[in-house]
Design an enzyme around this catalytic site. Structure first.
Site, PDB file in Angstrom:
ATOM      1  N   CYS A   2      42.560  26.757  38.819  1.00 10.05           N
ATOM      2  CA  CYS A   2      43.443  25.644  38.479  1.00 10.05           C
ATOM      3  C   CYS A   2      44.459  26.095  37.435  1.00 10.05           C
ATOM      4  O   CYS A   2      44.310  27.152  36.826  1.00 10.05           O
ATOM      5  CB  CYS A   2      42.660  24.488  37.888  1.00 10.05           C
ATOM      6  N   GLY A  28      46.788  26.823  42.101  1.00  8.70           N
ATOM      7  CA  GLY A  28      46.077  25.800  42.864  1.00  8.70           C
ATOM      8  C   GLY A  28      47.030  25.011  43.725  1.00  8.70           C
ATOM      9  O   GLY A  28      48.053  24.537  43.231  1.00  8.70           O
ATOM     10  N   ASN A 102      40.846  23.859  33.460  1.00 13.41           N
ATOM     11  CA  ASN A 102      40.832  25.099  34.238  1.00 13.41           C
ATOM     12  C   ASN A 102      39.587  25.865  33.821  1.00 13.41           C
ATOM     13  O   ASN A 102      39.419  26.176  32.649  1.00 13.41           O
ATOM     14  CB  ASN A 102      42.095  25.915  33.943  1.00 13.41           C
ATOM     15  N   GLY A 103      38.736  26.158  34.779  1.00 15.86           N
ATOM     16  CA  GLY A 103      37.497  26.867  34.476  1.00 15.86           C
ATOM     17  C   GLY A 103      36.340  26.193  35.187  1.00 15.86           C
ATOM     18  O   GLY A 103      36.542  25.386  36.084  1.00 15.86           O
ATOM     19  N   TYR A 247      44.755  39.596  40.434  1.00 13.95           N
ATOM     20  CA  TYR A 247      45.287  38.765  41.512  1.00 13.95           C
ATOM     21  C   TYR A 247      45.882  37.445  41.031  1.00 13.95           C
ATOM     22  O   TYR A 247      46.916  37.016  41.509  1.00 13.95           O
ATOM     23  CB  TYR A 247      44.156  38.450  42.500  1.00 13.95           C
TER      24      TYR A 247
HETATM   25  P1  AMP Z   1      39.686  38.319  52.792  1.00 12.90           P
HETATM   26  O1  AMP Z   1      40.434  38.250  54.070  1.00 12.90           O
HETATM   27  O2  AMP Z   1      38.620  37.248  52.693  1.00 12.90           O
HETATM   28  O3  AMP Z   1      39.141  39.698  52.487  1.00 12.90           O
HETATM   29  O4  AMP Z   1      40.716  37.981  51.626  1.00 12.90           O
HETATM   30  C1  AMP Z   1      41.463  38.979  51.005  1.00 12.90           C
HETATM   31  C2  AMP Z   1      42.767  38.441  50.494  1.00 12.90           C
HETATM   32  O5  AMP Z   1      42.537  37.290  49.677  1.00 12.90           O
HETATM   33  C3  AMP Z   1      43.498  39.451  49.650  1.00 12.90           C
HETATM   34  O6  AMP Z   1      44.818  39.574  50.154  1.00 12.90           O
HETATM   35  C4  AMP Z   1      43.510  38.882  48.230  1.00 12.90           C
HETATM   36  O7  AMP Z   1      44.775  39.055  47.629  1.00 12.90           O
HETATM   37  C5  AMP Z   1      43.232  37.421  48.432  1.00 12.90           C
HETATM   38  N1  AMP Z   1      42.346  36.838  47.410  1.00 12.90           N
HETATM   39  C6  AMP Z   1      41.518  37.461  46.563  1.00 12.90           C
HETATM   40  N2  AMP Z   1      40.845  36.569  45.792  1.00 12.90           N
HETATM   41  C7  AMP Z   1      41.258  35.337  46.157  1.00 12.90           C
HETATM   42  C8  AMP Z   1      40.951  34.002  45.740  1.00 12.90           C
HETATM   43  N3  AMP Z   1      40.063  33.755  44.786  1.00 12.90           N
HETATM   44  N4  AMP Z   1      41.585  32.981  46.359  1.00 12.90           N
HETATM   45  C9  AMP Z   1      42.469  33.209  47.347  1.00 12.90           C
HETATM   46  N5  AMP Z   1      42.801  34.439  47.787  1.00 12.90           N
HETATM   47  C10 AMP Z   1      42.217  35.500  47.213  1.00 12.90           C
END
Ligand code: AMP
Length: 468
Positions: A2, A28, A102-103, A247
């Site tokens: 968030c 978010g 947030n948290g 990220y």
């Molecule tokens: P996946 O296809 O499940 O391996 O998702 C990998 C992708 O999700 C990568 O491109 C990351 O940049 C992105 N990603 C990593 N952590 C998160 C997160 N918490 N929420 C949304 N996207 C994420």
């Protein structure tokens, strides 16, 4: 995850909150909300959706006053439901109070069960509502004392902003898991600037506010008609979330004195040293892989190219043609530039792999575009543990790195080689990017070393709510 925002002492509080939240939209996309006060009462508007959909001008026009707090939400604790949209705003014996969080509290269920035993009724299944109930039940008189009393009972991650008719209070948990910063913005025709609070200083850049400083772990800032007062609550060793650098945060933000952009480039440079590859071009998975791919390419002395183009117009729903199209979903988001890739040995860089589905499809697309070899490099260590401090991660069962070796993951995504940045390399890259001294970091999603005890009381993500 968030994002939170707050402003005090500005006649355009609602409009500036809207813009501040817009700059935090990456934190978010599920719901957004703003609560304002004119000094007599609180006014709230929140809904599911993106900031600009939730707030047409007529909604902002109904949010009067010179103080506001706002929130953008990506569901972590609690499910995706309008009742979990924040800020929460309630009336209780001493007036009204709104809160944006947030948290994630790690003892929310325990606290909630105690409250329910005493007869409390909950409208949402978000951990944040627990805080509101505890504040309402506090025996302290002043709001900051009530909040301090409550936060002595909560555990876990919280960057919070509270608003009442009389004051705005911002608090960061004792470990400082989530970022939170203070800024100032000039008010036309007044000597005194207004105060602003935001999860990331990118919000300040958009509205023309000046970054003043970060709120310290365990610090409470009370902002009211008499100005700003800082109060120290319990403080622990700093455990800022390293995934903010990997990220989550926007690359134009500065967290703990470190430019997120520069830190990501440093991740890429180290990755090139730890996992070199014989290649012709280095391409990022946009947008999150861009700075680290630039760092990798520079260190490897290979050309950086935008071999994948990201569509910025992917809506939540789309019409799938009846004719089957290979990798339809990921093609909506990314397309390959054949002219760059054809006949090349390609290094493709992303920030992280969660389930592995995105990278598997991307590797196939790059091969379909004629690549001779595809080498996958990830600018963080294998994500093998869920986050209990605010980032939405699936259970260990779904995290590919919790169940497979790097070699198995390479095989699954179909790459010629695979390399993750080491944990030591990641942590060292963050430390090196500042002359401000060391910062304590949480890397539990990579190591499973949870700095704050995680017990079975973490609320399940989808408690059922009464349908309305
Ligand atoms: P996946 O296809 O499940 O391996 O998702 C990998 C992708 O999700 C990568 O491109 C990351 O940049 C992105 N990603 C990593 N952590 C998160 C997160 N918490 N929420 C949304 N996207 C994420």
């Amino acid at each position: 995850m968030c994002g939170v925002f707050g402003i005090w002492g500005h006649p355009e509080a609602a409009n500036l909150s809207y813009l501040g939240l817009h700059a935090l939209q990456h934190r978010g996309q599920e719901s957004a909300g703003i609560v304002t006060t004119d000094g007599r009462q609180l006014f709230a508007h929140r809904d599911m959706g993106l900031v600009h959909d939730v707030f047409p001008q007529r909604a902002l026009d109904r949010l009067p006053g010179e103080a506001a707090i706002g929130h953008v939400r990506y569901s972590t604790a609690g499910g995706s439901h309008i009742r979990n949209a924040q800020p929460f705003a309630v009336d209780y014996a001493r007036g009204s109070i709104a809160v944006a969080h947030n948290g994630n509290l790690t003892n929310a269920r325990d606290l909630r069960e105690k409250l329910e035993t005493r007869g409390s009724i909950f409208l949402s299944n978000s951990d944040t509502e627990v805080i509101v109930h505890l504040i309402a039940g506090s025996t302290q008189r002043a709001l900051d004392d009530r909040i301090a009393e409550v936060l002595a009972q909560t555990r876990g991650a919280y960057s919070l902003v509270f608003l009442t008719e009389e004051e705005l209070i911002a608090v960061r948990d004792p470990w400082g898991f989530r970022p939170l910063c203070l800024g100032e913005i000039g008010v036309p025709g007044r000597d005194k600037p207004a105060y602003v609070i935001a999860s990331e200083d990118t919000s300040f850049n958009l509205i023309g506010a000046r970054f003043v400083r970060e709120i310290e772990p365990g610090e409470m800032l009370c902002i009211g008609p008499k100005g700003l007062r800082s109060r120290k609550l319990a403080k622990q060793d700093c455990k800022l979330c390293v995934f903010e650098y990997v990220y989550f945060a926007r690359p134009d933000s500065v967290i703990a004195g470190r430019s997120v952009y520069h830190v990501r480039q440093a991740f890429g440079r180290r990755l090139a040293e730890e996992h070199p590859a014989e290649c012709d071009i280095v391409i990022p998975v946009p947008d999150s892989g861009v700075p680290s791919a630039m760092g990798y390419a520079k260190r490897a002395a290979r050309p950086f190219e935008m071999g994948l183009i990201r569509s910025h117009y992917v809506g939540r729903t789309f019409i799938e043609p009846q004719q089957t199209i290979r990798h339809f979903g990921v093609k909506l988001k990314f397309t390959t530039v054949r002219a760059l890739i054809d006949g090349k040995r390609v290094v493709v860089i992303d920030d992280s792999i969660v389930r592995g589905t995105t990278m598997r499809k991307i590797v196939t697309m790059i091969r379909d575009a004629g690549a001779k070899q595809v080498h996958v490099r990830i600018s963080s260590p294998p994500t093998a543990w869920p986050c209990y401090y605010g980032i939405d991660t699936p259970t260990r069962r779904e995290l590919i790195a919790a169940n497979q070796t790097v070699e198995q993951i390479r095989d699954y995504v179909g790459a010629d080689s695979m390399g993750y940045l080491s944990h030591e390399g990641l942590m060292a890259a963050v430390q090196d990017e500042s002359s401000h001294g060391q910062v304590g970091l949480c890397g539990a999603c990579f190591t499973g070393n949870y700095p704050v005890a995680v017990d079975d009381t973490v609320p399940p993500r989808h408690l059922r709510l009464v349908r309305v």
